[in-house]
Design a protein around this motif. Sequence first.
Motif, PDB file in Angstrom:
ATOM      1  N   GLY A 154      -9.903   3.862   1.128  1.00 28.13           N
ATOM      2  CA  GLY A 154     -10.937   3.058   1.706  1.00 28.13           C
ATOM      3  C   GLY A 154     -12.149   2.862   0.937  1.00 28.13           C
ATOM      4  O   GLY A 154     -13.331   2.527   1.479  1.00 28.13           O
TER       5      GLY A 154
ATOM      6  N   LEU B  55       0.633  -1.243   0.002  1.00 26.21           N
ATOM      7  CA  LEU B  55       0.071  -0.031   0.040  1.00 26.21           C
ATOM      8  C   LEU B  55       0.699   1.242  -0.006  1.00 26.21           C
ATOM      9  O   LEU B  55       1.931   1.366   0.896  1.00 26.21           O
TER      10      LEU B  55
ATOM     11  N   PRO C 295      -8.390   3.531  -7.787  1.00 32.14           N
ATOM     12  CA  PRO C 295      -8.678   4.579  -8.218  1.00 32.14           C
ATOM     13  C   PRO C 295      -7.160   5.533  -8.169  1.00 32.14           C
ATOM     14  O   PRO C 295      -7.012   6.337  -8.720  1.00 32.14           O
TER      15      PRO C 295
ATOM     16  N   ALA D  89      -3.088   3.248  -4.790  1.00 33.18           N
ATOM     17  CA  ALA D  89      -2.837   3.005  -3.445  1.00 33.18           C
ATOM     18  C   ALA D  89      -2.203   1.646  -3.369  1.00 33.18           C
ATOM     19  O   ALA D  89      -1.339   1.314  -2.618  1.00 33.18           O
ATOM     20  N   ILE D  90      -2.823   0.625  -4.090  1.00 36.82           N
ATOM     21  CA  ILE D  90      -2.274  -0.732  -3.981  1.00 36.82           C
ATOM     22  C   ILE D  90      -1.597  -1.118  -5.248  1.00 36.82           C
ATOM     23  O   ILE D  90      -2.249  -0.934  -6.432  1.00 36.82           O
TER      24      ILE D  90
ATOM     25  N   GLU E  38     -12.876   0.554  -1.054  1.00 35.89           N
ATOM     26  CA  GLU E  38     -13.357  -0.941  -1.149  1.00 35.89           C
ATOM     27  C   GLU E  38     -13.258  -1.555  -2.424  1.00 35.89           C
ATOM     28  O   GLU E  38     -13.975  -2.621  -2.995  1.00 35.89           O
ATOM     29  N   LEU E  39     -12.871  -0.778  -3.666  1.00 36.65           N
ATOM     30  CA  LEU E  39     -13.125  -1.236  -5.023  1.00 36.65           C
ATOM     31  C   LEU E  39     -12.249  -2.642  -5.341  1.00 36.65           C
ATOM     32  O   LEU E  39     -12.737  -3.505  -6.150  1.00 36.65           O
ATOM     33  N   CYS E  40     -11.046  -2.305  -4.569  1.00 37.43           N
ATOM     34  CA  CYS E  40     -10.233  -3.790  -4.703  1.00 37.43           C
ATOM     35  C   CYS E  40     -10.791  -4.852  -4.158  1.00 37.43           C
ATOM     36  O   CYS E  40     -10.734  -5.952  -4.953  1.00 37.43           O
TER      37      CYS E  40
ATOM     38  N   CYS F  36      -4.433   5.141   0.096  1.00 39.15           N
ATOM     39  CA  CYS F  36      -5.753   4.306  -0.034  1.00 39.15           C
ATOM     40  C   CYS F  36      -7.013   5.324   0.618  1.00 39.15           C
ATOM     41  O   CYS F  36      -6.760   5.961   1.710  1.00 39.15           O
TER      42      CYS F  36
HETATM   43  S1  SF4 Z   1      -9.305   0.131  -4.291  1.00 38.25           S
HETATM   44 FE1  SF4 Z   1      -7.552   1.390  -3.673  1.00 38.25          FE
HETATM   45  S2  SF4 Z   1      -8.147   3.179  -2.601  1.00 38.25           S
HETATM   46 FE2  SF4 Z   1     -10.013   1.643  -2.776  1.00 38.25          FE
HETATM   47  S3  SF4 Z   1      -9.839   0.376  -0.728  1.00 38.25           S
HETATM   48 FE3  SF4 Z   1      -8.474  -0.542  -2.547  1.00 38.25          FE
HETATM   49  S4  SF4 Z   1      -6.396  -0.013  -2.160  1.00 38.25           S
HETATM   50 FE4  SF4 Z   1      -7.587   1.564  -1.048  1.00 38.25          FE
END
Ligand code: SF4
Length: 215
Positions: free
Chosen positions: A52, A40, A106, A109-110, A54-56, A50
């Motif tokens: 938060g 991250l 988006p 972050a990951i 939650e798309l991932c 990130c």
């Molecule tokens: S998609 Fe990216 S920004 Fe959204 S929760 Fe997952 S790591 Fe975080």
Amino acid sequence: MGKFSGFAVTLRHMFRKPVTTQYPKEVREKPVRFHGRHVLNRYPDGMEKCIGCELCAAVCPAKCIYVRGKDNPPGNPVSPGERYGYVYEINLLRCIFCGLCVEACPTTAITMSNMFEFSVTDRNQAIFTKEHLLVGEDGKPNRKLGVEADVTADALEEAGGWMRATAPGGNANFKEEVLWSPEAGVGTRLPEGVADNHPRDIGADTRSPEGRVEQ
Ligand code: SF4
Ligand code: SF4
């Protein structure tokens, strides 16, 4: 004749350089698109990328990501968005290292590093939490002690979070001017080319050099 041609094959291979490597003494160079374990990332000012969203977790085919977002404390925000990743866990026993979470994120972050040397004796150890996934203030990945192999400082430097296989351009060796935030501390990793009007470029335009969203 048949049996002599069999011997000829044996003889031919006897004088070739063996393709096996003596791991762990010899480690093969990793491909540019290697999918190792996740990290991250932070912005250069140290803020967490990130938000938060939650798309991932939604896109993960193995359902191995657990995220819980939380509102940023008004006086001391953790991320530039409204929310940040309060809880973030990946069960690496279930992960198939497909990289879809990276594609979905988006804010980049990951991403996936090239770190792959970990072994567990208890399935709970395979759950990497935010404590292990979030890069340090210097931008370098953390190592999960007792689970991940001892790595040199150089290897950690090289393992910085950016995985190049994410570009829609599809060319892993393409190098171009950096269009979005570089990693903190570990230098700038040049990204691949991206399609015109890709959301990552548009996102980059809304940020000031300090990495905060301009109002
Ligand atoms: S998609 Fe990216 S920004 Fe959204 S929760 Fe997952 S790591 Fe975080
Ligand atoms: S790499 Fe694939 S399987 Fe692993 S966490 Fe990401 S989306 Fe899930």
